[in-house]
Design a protein around this motif. Structure first.
Motif, PDB file in Angstrom:
ATOM      1  N   SER A 139      -7.501   1.639   1.894  1.00  0.00           N
ATOM      2  CA  SER A 139      -7.489   2.070   0.496  1.00  0.00           C
ATOM      3  C   SER A 139      -7.835   0.932  -0.462  1.00  0.00           C
TER       4      SER A 139
ATOM      5  N   PHE B  62       0.806  -1.225   0.000  1.00  0.00           N
ATOM      6  CA  PHE B  62       0.000   0.000   0.000  1.00  0.00           C
ATOM      7  C   PHE B  62       0.836   1.270   0.000  1.00  0.00           C
TER       8      PHE B  62
ATOM      9  N   HIS C  55      -5.442  -2.744   4.252  1.00  0.00           N
ATOM     10  CA  HIS C  55      -5.432  -1.283   4.289  1.00  0.00           C
ATOM     11  C   HIS C  55      -6.770  -0.754   3.768  1.00  0.00           C
TER      12      HIS C  55
END
Length: 390
Positions: A308, A251, A306
């Protein structure tokens, strides 16, 4: 009420969807729950404000979370981490409000009973357990522990076995091990939500690690294992299980060695070059490609580490208008005795026989992730999700 894309406003949902995502019933059939999980976000049990972070995950659109007591923490931390998890999960239950499904990844079977006993009246906050290093010889004790805890507490606990042991990586033992796992899971089918693939541990058996620039399917030895797992445990004849894709573990921003994997044209059409740049910077173009390759194998959902990653996995889980139309046509053909029909999009043939399993899986996915409006695609969803996150 659990449903996908709740972080989007009513106007955005109306524009993006022909059919909105359905409600996910945690008490429904295990297979239906497993198919609805999407991006499963892992958190270590040692996280300081675990209850708060689990609540925030729901606000970000996460439906399924895993509190990890296994590989995510050191051996010496286990007693304190287990006590901390009990405290934080109790707090989460007392706080009320919308929360994701919470699974706990345990180290050994006894932890299932220990955790549910320690939670007491709050034991219902846990939806189930992730069972690591699952094999036909090791897995029975885990599944029995889940069954006993369900009976003792009156809560239905689901199980998510993780296939990640060297016995599956090694060619000479893989087939027998998978067939043994299939026989074991069949005895507990009513509680198996999905089978998860632990590609990180599988890779470790050969001392390899997938680099950022490659998908797991570019790593031949690991890809062969995944394909065999799907072959044995993902069959469309009623004997299979929902299979969830391996973790995407990158990430952070960093310099790139290879060209991006996202074409520029779709983003230019939306005047979304900044979005493309952000995806590439965060290595999410690799995640997009890997999820597409998961889906081509019939794999549903993905482990993520994560926030995202969540929007990408869920946006790619939405059924397109074209997929939905084809799936409905195939189902209609089957109901009328079979046959072949040209797609309404005039670009393929739909056959009742060979495409029936795909159609059923597609309609199941449509029920929980929704059906996109005509001419709405990945870029549209990612733009709206980015706006909702700001």
């Amino acid at each position: 009420m659990l449903t996908h894309f709740t972080q989007l406003g009513a106007t955005a949902r109306c524009r993006l969807f022909n059919h909105l995502p359905g409600v996910i019933d945690p008490r429904g059939p295990a297979e239906m729950v497993g198919a609805a999980l999407g991006a499963t976000l892992y958190m270590p049990a040692t996280r300081a404000q675990l209850a708060r972070d689990l609540g925030k995950a729901a606000e970000r659109g996460v439906v399924c979370t895993v509190v990890c007591l296994e590989d995510a923490i050191s051996d010496h931390e286990v007693p304190a981490a287990q006590a901390h998890a009990v405290h934080e999960l109790t707090q989460l239950d007392q706080d009320g409000g919308v929360r994701p499904l919470v699974f706990v990844r345990v180290r050994h079977p006894d932890q299932v009973g220990e955790l549910t006993a320690a939670l007491g009246v709050h034991a219902g906050v846990v939806a189930g357990f992730v069972l690591p290093k699952f094999t036909d010889t090791r897995g029975g004790a885990f599944l029995d522990a889940v069954a006993v805890a369900s009976e003792r507490t009156g809560n239905r606990y689901l199980a998510m076995p993780v296939l990640e042991s060297p016995v599956l990586m090694h060619r000479e033992s893989r087939v027998d091990a998978l067939l043994g796992i299939a026989r074991l899971l069949d005895k507990h089918r009513e509680r198996v939500a999905c089978v998860r693939i632990g590609a990180t541990d599988l890779s470790a058996a050969l001392g390899i690690r997938r680099p950022r620039e490659l998908t797991v399917y570019d790593i031949g030895p690991v890809a062969h294992v995944i394909d065999d797992i799907v072959n044995v445990l993902g069959r469309a004849d009623g004997s299979g299980y929902v299979i969830s894709g391996p973790v995407w573990e990158y990430f952070a921003e960093r310099p790139r060695l290879f060209k991006p994997q996202l074409r520029q044209t779709p983003f230019d059409r939306h005047k979304a070059t900044a979005l493309r740049r952000d995806l590439i910077t965060e290595d999410l173009d690799g995640l997009i490609r890997e999820v597409v390759m998961d889906r081509a194998r019939g794999i549903m959902g993905k482990t993520v580490i994560h926030p995202s990653h969540i929007g990408v996995v869920h946006a790619l889980s939405v059924v397109s208008a074209e997929e939905f139309a084809d799936a409905c046509d195939i189902t209609g053909l089957s109901a009328n005795g079979g046959g072949v029909l040209a797609s309404g999009y005039r670009n393929k043939m739909n056959e009742a026989g060979p495409h029936q399993g795909w159609a059923r899986a597609t309609l199941r996915r449509a029920g929980v992730f929704g059906v996109a409006a005509e001419n709405v695609g990945l870029v549209d969803f990612l733009e709206e999700l980015e706006l909702a996150a700001t």
